[in-house]
Design a protein around this motif. Structure first.
Motif, PDB file in Angstrom:
ATOM      1  N   SER A   1       0.936  -1.194   0.048  1.00 52.55           N
ATOM      2  CA  SER A   1       0.060   0.201   0.019  1.00 52.55           C
ATOM      3  C   SER A   1       1.090   1.683  -0.069  1.00 52.55           C
ATOM      4  O   SER A   1       2.551   1.557   0.430  1.00 52.55           O
ATOM      5  CB  SER A   1      -1.425   0.093   1.163  1.00 52.55           C
TER       6      SER A   1
ATOM      7  N   GLU B   1      -9.004 -11.360  -8.612  1.00 50.99           N
ATOM      8  CA  GLU B   1      -9.484 -11.529  -7.404  1.00 50.99           C
ATOM      9  C   GLU B   1     -10.481 -12.479  -6.605  1.00 50.99           C
ATOM     10  O   GLU B   1     -10.432 -13.120  -5.098  1.00 50.99           O
ATOM     11  CB  GLU B   1     -10.008 -10.527  -7.042  1.00 50.99           C
TER      12      GLU B   1
ATOM     13  N   TRP C   1      -2.907   2.777  -8.152  1.00 52.91           N
ATOM     14  CA  TRP C   1      -3.021   1.749  -7.720  1.00 52.91           C
ATOM     15  C   TRP C   1      -3.204   2.257  -5.233  1.00 52.91           C
ATOM     16  O   TRP C   1      -2.231   2.487  -5.969  1.00 52.91           O
ATOM     17  CB  TRP C   1      -2.165   0.178  -7.517  1.00 52.91           C
TER      18      TRP C   1
ATOM     19  N   ILE D   1      -2.392  -3.583  -3.492  1.00 53.22           N
ATOM     20  CA  ILE D   1      -1.475  -4.309  -4.194  1.00 53.22           C
ATOM     21  C   ILE D   1      -1.972  -5.731  -2.879  1.00 53.22           C
ATOM     22  O   ILE D   1      -1.399  -5.571  -2.336  1.00 53.22           O
ATOM     23  CB  ILE D   1      -0.252  -4.274  -5.007  1.00 53.22           C
ATOM     24  N   GLU D   2      -2.339  -6.524  -3.470  1.00 55.77           N
ATOM     25  CA  GLU D   2      -2.419  -7.909  -2.474  1.00 55.77           C
ATOM     26  C   GLU D   2      -1.703  -8.600  -3.279  1.00 55.77           C
ATOM     27  O   GLU D   2      -1.723  -9.206  -5.275  1.00 55.77           O
ATOM     28  CB  GLU D   2      -3.921  -8.671  -2.568  1.00 55.77           C
ATOM     29  N   VAL D   3       0.169 -10.070  -3.176  1.00 58.74           N
ATOM     30  CA  VAL D   3       0.258 -10.592  -3.883  1.00 58.74           C
ATOM     31  C   VAL D   3      -0.181 -11.921  -2.491  1.00 58.74           C
ATOM     32  O   VAL D   3       0.068 -11.827  -1.482  1.00 58.74           O
ATOM     33  CB  VAL D   3       2.325  -9.974  -3.407  1.00 58.74           C
TER      34      VAL D   3
ATOM     35  N   PRO E   1      -3.687  -6.212  -7.716  1.00 61.88           N
ATOM     36  CA  PRO E   1      -4.380  -4.687  -7.907  1.00 61.88           C
ATOM     37  C   PRO E   1      -5.198  -4.418  -7.343  1.00 61.88           C
ATOM     38  O   PRO E   1      -6.247  -4.105  -7.570  1.00 61.88           O
ATOM     39  CB  PRO E   1      -3.037  -4.065  -8.901  1.00 61.88           C
ATOM     40  N   LYS E   2      -5.484  -3.018  -6.520  1.00 63.55           N
ATOM     41  CA  LYS E   2      -6.998  -1.892  -6.525  1.00 63.55           C
ATOM     42  C   LYS E   2      -6.612  -1.028  -6.090  1.00 63.55           C
ATOM     43  O   LYS E   2      -5.484  -0.307  -5.896  1.00 63.55           O
ATOM     44  CB  LYS E   2      -7.494  -2.909  -5.064  1.00 63.55           C
TER      45      LYS E   2
ATOM     46  N   TYR F   1       1.042   2.604 -12.244  1.00 62.66           N
ATOM     47  CA  TYR F   1       0.597   1.059 -12.308  1.00 62.66           C
ATOM     48  C   TYR F   1       1.967   0.847 -12.841  1.00 62.66           C
ATOM     49  O   TYR F   1       1.639  -0.594 -12.745  1.00 62.66           O
ATOM     50  CB  TYR F   1       0.089   1.642 -13.921  1.00 62.66           C
TER      51      TYR F   1
ATOM     52  N   SER G   1       3.900   0.029 -10.795  1.00 66.78           N
ATOM     53  CA  SER G   1       4.244  -0.786  -9.934  1.00 66.78           C
ATOM     54  C   SER G   1       4.604  -2.757 -10.325  1.00 66.78           C
ATOM     55  O   SER G   1       4.896  -3.215  -9.128  1.00 66.78           O
ATOM     56  CB  SER G   1       3.761  -0.472  -9.071  1.00 66.78           C
ATOM     57  N   VAL G   2       3.205  -2.966 -10.814  1.00 70.37           N
ATOM     58  CA  VAL G   2       3.417  -4.105 -10.906  1.00 70.37           C
ATOM     59  C   VAL G   2       4.312  -4.420 -11.499  1.00 70.37           C
ATOM     60  O   VAL G   2       4.210  -6.070 -11.367  1.00 70.37           O
ATOM     61  CB  VAL G   2       1.488  -4.465 -12.062  1.00 70.37           C
TER      62      VAL G   2
ATOM     63  N   ILE H   1      -1.114 -12.237  -8.575  1.00 70.35           N
ATOM     64  CA  ILE H   1      -0.993 -10.786  -8.042  1.00 70.35           C
ATOM     65  C   ILE H   1      -2.669 -10.021  -7.955  1.00 70.35           C
ATOM     66  O   ILE H   1      -3.167 -10.327  -9.091  1.00 70.35           O
ATOM     67  CB  ILE H   1      -0.090  -9.872  -8.517  1.00 70.35           C
TER      68      ILE H   1
END
Length: 377
Positions: free
Chosen positions: A60, A128, A205, A208-210, A105-106, A87, A89-90, A103
């Motif tokens: 985050s 998701e 973003w 981002i959940e990983v 992202p949100k 963007y 970052s991914v 991965i």
């Protein structure tokens, strides 16, 4: 007639004290097993939940102040200066040192409604739903200009599939309703990235959940390649619950040791009384040719049978009690299963307490001279 058959006959003749000793072993073992099985079971369920949770690392933006919350994580509000996750970052996550399984992202922001503001979450639903298998949606996934709303939001606003929701003075069709999860999802509005950008005006973003194979190692690497971001393990978010369980585990162990000491004292006093009442019986056995070791062996067999049965029954009752206590204490549901280590420890401890206590209390009785023992008749 064997020594074991004599021991069994003695137990049948003294039903009252046999039942008292048996109940003592059942209670002590049962309480200890219930507490330790509960702590181990809940801890196992927590670890299982974490292993099933697709994402185990959260990325985050760094910020000094937060005003929104999603999934137990504070997120930046629009009124405070924050660093952003662009963007690109991914693409930085494509690192050979990282072993990532997923991965997600949100884009997370807010939008005004007729009466209240709404939490807007833009996601890639294909990723998701892999991360969160407990998400169940009644309806279909949103297309452009469509949204999915949480169950609590649908109930409080009396909204249904096919109706529209006003967000920032524009109407969006409700494509589906997410079933209740007990989390932030219940009050959220979910849509795809394009619609989320249109509603919130956010072009980066929010989180981002990983899903990483080695979360701790991944956190260290991610903090190096994303210095502008805050990186944390999901396990850190449940640290309070883990500490609570660990504290209960220590309490269970301490209480089990205390119960073992109390149980040993009760057994020692009870067997001492029983042996004192059987002084004349000891004299008769010695007069008939029973040696000291034979008499001691009879007492040991008696307590061994009682403690073995009491420990076994106590383990079964304690395991059942843990199933009943789990929903009350930790809002967790446990399934009945045999824990070999707990079972072996509980039953062995029960037998050791019984044998040691009886051995100590029997020394005086078995060492009496036959004449003195017969004098009690």
């Amino acid at each position: 007639m064997t020594l074991t058959s004599i021991a069994l006959q003695n137990l049948r003749q003294r039903k009252g004290k046999t039942a008292f000793l048996l109940l003592t072993f059942i209670l002590i073992t049962g309480i200890s097993v219930a507490l330790n099985s509960l702590s181990q079971g809940v801890k196992g369920e927590l670890e299982k939940s974490l292993s099933q949770y697709g994402a185990n690392v959260i990325i985050s933006p760094k910020s000094e102040q937060f005003s929104l919350s999603y999934g137990g994580l504070s997120l930046p509000g629009v009124h405070f200066e924050t660093k952003t996750l662009d963007y690109a970052s991914v693409t930085k996550l494509e690192n050979p040192n990282l072993i990532l399984k997923g991965i997600a992202p949100k884009i997370i922001g807010s939008a005004s409604g007729k009466d209240n503001p709404y939490l807007i979450v833009g996601v890639d639903f294909s990723n998701e739903l892999k991360m969160k298998p407990w998400w169940h949606i009644d309806g279909h996934l949103p297309k452009g200009g469509e949204v999915i709303i949480g169950s609590d939001l649908a109930v409080s606003n009396q909204l249904g599939i096919g109706q529209t929701l006003e967000l920032n003075h524009r109407n969006y069709k409700i494509a589906g309703i997410m079933e209740k999860t007990g989390g932030s999802e219940d009050i959220g509005v979910f849509t795809n990235f394009t619609t989320a950008q249109l509603i919130t005006g956010i072009n980066s973003w929010s989180m981002i959940e990983v899903s990483a194979a080695e979360p701790s190692q991944a956190v260290a690497i991610l903090r190096e390649i994303l210095p502008e971001a805050k990186v944390a393990e999901i396990s850190q978010l449940v640290e309070g619950r883990e500490k609570s369980i660990e504290g209960f585990s220590r309490f269970s162990l301490a209480l089990s040791l205390l119960l073992a000491l109390i149980g040993g004292l009760i057994v020692f006093l009870t067997t001492t009384s029983m042996i004192h009442d059987r002084t004349s019986e000891i004299g008769i056995m010695k007069a008939l040719g029973f040696r000291r070791r034979h008499i001691l062996a009879i007492f040991m067999r008696e307590i061994f049978l009682i403690s073995l049965l009491g420990g076994s029954l106590g383990y079964l009752l304690g395991s059942l009690a843990a199933l009943l206590l789990a929903p009350i204490t930790y809002q967790a549901s446990l399934k009945f299963q045999i824990h070999p280590l707990i079972a072996l420890t509980a039953i062995t401890t029960s037998v050791i307490i019984g044998v040691v206590s009886t051995f100590l209390s029997a020394q005086r009785g078995v060492n009496l001279e036959p004449i003195k023992a017969l004098a009690a008749l």
